[in-house]
Design a protein around this motif. Structure first.
Motif, PDB file in Angstrom:
ATOM      1  N   ILE A 136       0.787  -1.232  -0.005  1.00  0.00           N
ATOM      2  CA  ILE A 136       0.060  -0.072   0.014  1.00  0.00           C
ATOM      3  C   ILE A 136       0.942   1.252  -0.038  1.00  0.00           C
ATOM      4  O   ILE A 136       0.474   2.377  -0.434  1.00  0.00           O
ATOM      5  N   PHE A 137       1.922   1.123   0.601  1.00  0.00           N
ATOM      6  CA  PHE A 137       2.929   2.476   0.446  1.00  0.00           C
ATOM      7  C   PHE A 137       4.045   2.579  -0.608  1.00  0.00           C
ATOM      8  O   PHE A 137       4.756   3.544  -0.725  1.00  0.00           O
ATOM      9  N   SER A 138       3.717   1.443  -1.770  1.00  0.00           N
ATOM     10  CA  SER A 138       4.510   1.530  -2.966  1.00  0.00           C
ATOM     11  C   SER A 138       4.549   2.830  -3.807  1.00  0.00           C
ATOM     12  O   SER A 138       5.584   3.505  -4.140  1.00  0.00           O
ATOM     13  N   PRO A 139       2.985   3.258  -3.986  1.00  0.00           N
ATOM     14  CA  PRO A 139       3.078   4.416  -4.950  1.00  0.00           C
ATOM     15  C   PRO A 139       3.516   5.569  -4.259  1.00  0.00           C
ATOM     16  O   PRO A 139       4.222   6.261  -4.782  1.00  0.00           O
ATOM     17  N   PHE A 140       3.696   5.760  -2.869  1.00  0.00           N
ATOM     18  CA  PHE A 140       4.224   7.002  -2.082  1.00  0.00           C
ATOM     19  C   PHE A 140       5.726   6.866  -2.289  1.00  0.00           C
ATOM     20  O   PHE A 140       6.442   7.762  -2.439  1.00  0.00           O
ATOM     21  N   ARG A 141       6.278   5.717  -2.239  1.00  0.00           N
ATOM     22  CA  ARG A 141       7.606   5.593  -2.202  1.00  0.00           C
ATOM     23  C   ARG A 141       8.410   5.732  -3.845  1.00  0.00           C
ATOM     24  O   ARG A 141       9.028   6.457  -4.046  1.00  0.00           O
ATOM     25  N   ARG A 142       7.330   5.450  -4.767  1.00  0.00           N
ATOM     26  CA  ARG A 142       7.636   5.703  -6.013  1.00  0.00           C
ATOM     27  C   ARG A 142       7.615   7.165  -6.214  1.00  0.00           C
ATOM     28  O   ARG A 142       8.395   7.698  -7.243  1.00  0.00           O
ATOM     29  N   LEU A 143       6.630   7.893  -5.841  1.00  0.00           N
ATOM     30  CA  LEU A 143       6.536   9.164  -6.082  1.00  0.00           C
ATOM     31  C   LEU A 143       7.896  10.254  -5.455  1.00  0.00           C
ATOM     32  O   LEU A 143       8.386  11.027  -5.824  1.00  0.00           O
ATOM     33  N   GLN A 144       8.299   9.501  -4.176  1.00  0.00           N
ATOM     34  CA  GLN A 144       9.432  10.209  -3.595  1.00  0.00           C
ATOM     35  C   GLN A 144      10.570   9.732  -4.474  1.00  0.00           C
ATOM     36  O   GLN A 144      11.730  10.716  -4.642  1.00  0.00           O
ATOM     37  N   LEU A 145      10.861   8.791  -5.115  1.00  0.00           N
ATOM     38  CA  LEU A 145      12.009   8.353  -6.049  1.00  0.00           C
ATOM     39  C   LEU A 145      11.851   9.270  -7.333  1.00  0.00           C
ATOM     40  O   LEU A 145      12.958   9.733  -7.690  1.00  0.00           O
ATOM     41  N   ARG A 146      10.801   9.450  -7.964  1.00  0.00           N
ATOM     42  CA  ARG A 146      10.344  10.339  -8.994  1.00  0.00           C
ATOM     43  C   ARG A 146      10.872  11.864  -8.803  1.00  0.00           C
ATOM     44  O   ARG A 146      11.574  12.560  -9.525  1.00  0.00           O
ATOM     45  N   ILE A 147      10.686  12.295  -7.373  1.00  0.00           N
ATOM     46  CA  ILE A 147      11.027  13.634  -6.975  1.00  0.00           C
ATOM     47  C   ILE A 147      12.492  13.613  -6.795  1.00  0.00           C
ATOM     48  O   ILE A 147      13.259  14.445  -7.081  1.00  0.00           O
ATOM     49  N   LYS A 148      13.189  12.720  -6.353  1.00  0.00           N
ATOM     50  CA  LYS A 148      14.469  12.461  -6.220  1.00  0.00           C
ATOM     51  C   LYS A 148      15.470  12.495  -7.381  1.00  0.00           C
ATOM     52  O   LYS A 148      16.353  13.068  -7.541  1.00  0.00           O
ATOM     53  N   GLU A 149      14.675  11.620  -8.431  1.00  0.00           N
ATOM     54  CA  GLU A 149      15.318  11.527  -9.702  1.00  0.00           C
ATOM     55  C   GLU A 149      15.331  12.989 -10.524  1.00  0.00           C
ATOM     56  O   GLU A 149      16.068  13.342 -11.014  1.00  0.00           O
ATOM     57  N   PHE A 150      14.076  14.018 -10.405  1.00  0.00           N
ATOM     58  CA  PHE A 150      14.044  15.107 -10.752  1.00  0.00           C
ATOM     59  C   PHE A 150      14.984  15.927 -10.135  1.00  0.00           C
ATOM     60  O   PHE A 150      15.480  16.797 -11.160  1.00  0.00           O
ATOM     61  N   ILE A 151      15.161  15.823  -8.792  1.00  0.00           N
ATOM     62  CA  ILE A 151      16.070  16.806  -8.325  1.00  0.00           C
ATOM     63  C   ILE A 151      17.494  16.374  -8.487  1.00  0.00           C
ATOM     64  O   ILE A 151      18.345  17.491  -9.060  1.00  0.00           O
ATOM     65  N   ILE A 152      17.882  15.421  -8.275  1.00  0.00           N
ATOM     66  CA  ILE A 152      19.400  14.847  -8.303  1.00  0.00           C
ATOM     67  C   ILE A 152      19.698  14.614  -9.701  1.00  0.00           C
ATOM     68  O   ILE A 152      20.743  14.850 -10.134  1.00  0.00           O
ATOM     69  N   GLY A 153      18.623  13.788 -10.576  1.00  0.00           N
ATOM     70  CA  GLY A 153      19.194  13.596 -11.874  1.00  0.00           C
ATOM     71  C   GLY A 153      19.598  11.996 -12.127  1.00  0.00           C
ATOM     72  O   GLY A 153      19.837  11.606 -13.081  1.00  0.00           O
ATOM     73  N   ASP A 154      19.755  11.257 -10.834  1.00  0.00           N
ATOM     74  CA  ASP A 154      20.342   9.867 -10.914  1.00  0.00           C
ATOM     75  C   ASP A 154      19.785   9.184  -9.467  1.00  0.00           C
ATOM     76  O   ASP A 154      19.679   9.847  -8.654  1.00  0.00           O
ATOM     77  N   LEU A 155      19.697   7.978  -9.938  1.00  0.00           N
ATOM     78  CA  LEU A 155      19.419   6.899  -8.828  1.00  0.00           C
ATOM     79  C   LEU A 155      20.236   5.812  -8.607  1.00  0.00           C
ATOM     80  O   LEU A 155      20.909   5.452  -9.827  1.00  0.00           O
ATOM     81  N   SER A 156      20.096   5.138  -7.500  1.00  0.00           N
ATOM     82  CA  SER A 156      20.958   3.774  -7.489  1.00  0.00           C
ATOM     83  C   SER A 156      20.309   2.522  -8.338  1.00  0.00           C
ATOM     84  O   SER A 156      19.084   2.829  -8.785  1.00  0.00           O
TER      85      SER A 156
END
Length: 255
Positions: A136-156
């Motif tokens: 149930i928390f997966s959509p919220f975590r993916r939203l956080q990852l999208r914001i992180k990718e937009f700000i930082i530009g890279d993900l692990s």
């Protein structure tokens, strides 16, 4: 013929007797619970009003100090609030100062508790990865990852896979049923080939199936180990035979 005078409640209207000589309008209603408030001997005019609808407290004062319901009703009607009389200004009351009982420690404790609760909630909903399944928390975590990718530009690599290559239909492993529950389901015909054809019934395995599967797995592992040991012995025997053949003298050599 005399005319019958009655009010809207059906009671006959009574003629109010005139005030006695020397009567003065009171400053405040008579408070029966204040021992310093003496009732005038001639009474108040309100005592001679025509009877109307029965009051909530039956019109009687409280006989006991524990009868809080009647006292509360009377105090509310009289708009009386017990305040100590002023010592400097006769006829007036003391102005009670509002004391703030919340100390700095209590305010700090409340602030710390609120910050801790909100921090745990935000971390658990948006940042923490609970399991490898779509919860149930997966959509919220993916939203956080999208914001992180937009700000930082890279993900692990793990975060990138969780964001774009997650399996929404990944089955969640089932825990085995206790033997008693499985046997009860078997008695109620909730297991088996015909019962599991129903889409609303799922044939869950029991603990005895897990034990039996572990027993079979253990047998297979033991057989594999025995086969490896036999093969290793055969290789060793072959090497020994080769060594013996190499060290054997030819028949034509006599020395």
């Amino acid at each position: 013929m005399s005319e019958d005078k009655s009010n809207k409640h059906g009671f006959p209207e009574l003629e109010r007797r005139p005030n006695p000589p020397g009567w003065v309008q009171p400053k405040a209603p008579y408070n029966p619970y204040d021992p310093t408030d003496l009732r005038p001997a001639e009474g108040y005019p309100s005592e001679y009003n025509a009877p109307s609808v029965m009051k909530k407290n039956t019109g009687k004062i409280a006989r006991d100090l524990t009868d809080y319901q009647k006292i509360k009703i009377d105090m509310k009607k009289l708009q009386y609030y017990p305040r100590p009389p002023s010592e400097l200004y006769p006829g007036r009351y003391k102005v009670l100062r509002k004391v703030n009982h919340k100390s700095g420690f209590n305010r700090g404790a409340d602030l710390t508790a609120k910050v801790s609760i909100y921090t745990v909630l935000i971390f658990g909903v948006f940042f923490y990865k609970w399991n490898d399944h779509d919860n149930i928390f997966s959509p919220f975590r993916r939203l956080q990852l999208r914001i992180k990718e937009f700000i930082i530009g890279d993900l692990s690599m793990d975060d990138y896979n969780d964001l774009y290559y997650y399996k929404a239909d990944k089955p969640i492993p089932q825990k085995p049923l206790p033997s008693i529950m499985y046997e009860k389901n078997a008695e109620n015909q909730l297991v088996g080939e015909t019962a599991t054809n129903n889409e609303f019934i799922k044939d869950r395995f029991g603990n005895k199936h897990v034990v039996y599967a572990e027993h079979i797995k253990q047998k297979e592992d033991e057989n594999m180990i025995q086969a490896m040991e036999i093969a290793q012995r055969q290789l060793e025997l072959n090497k020994l035979n080769e060594v013996k053949n190499d060290t054997k003298k030819p028949f034509w050599k006599i020395w």
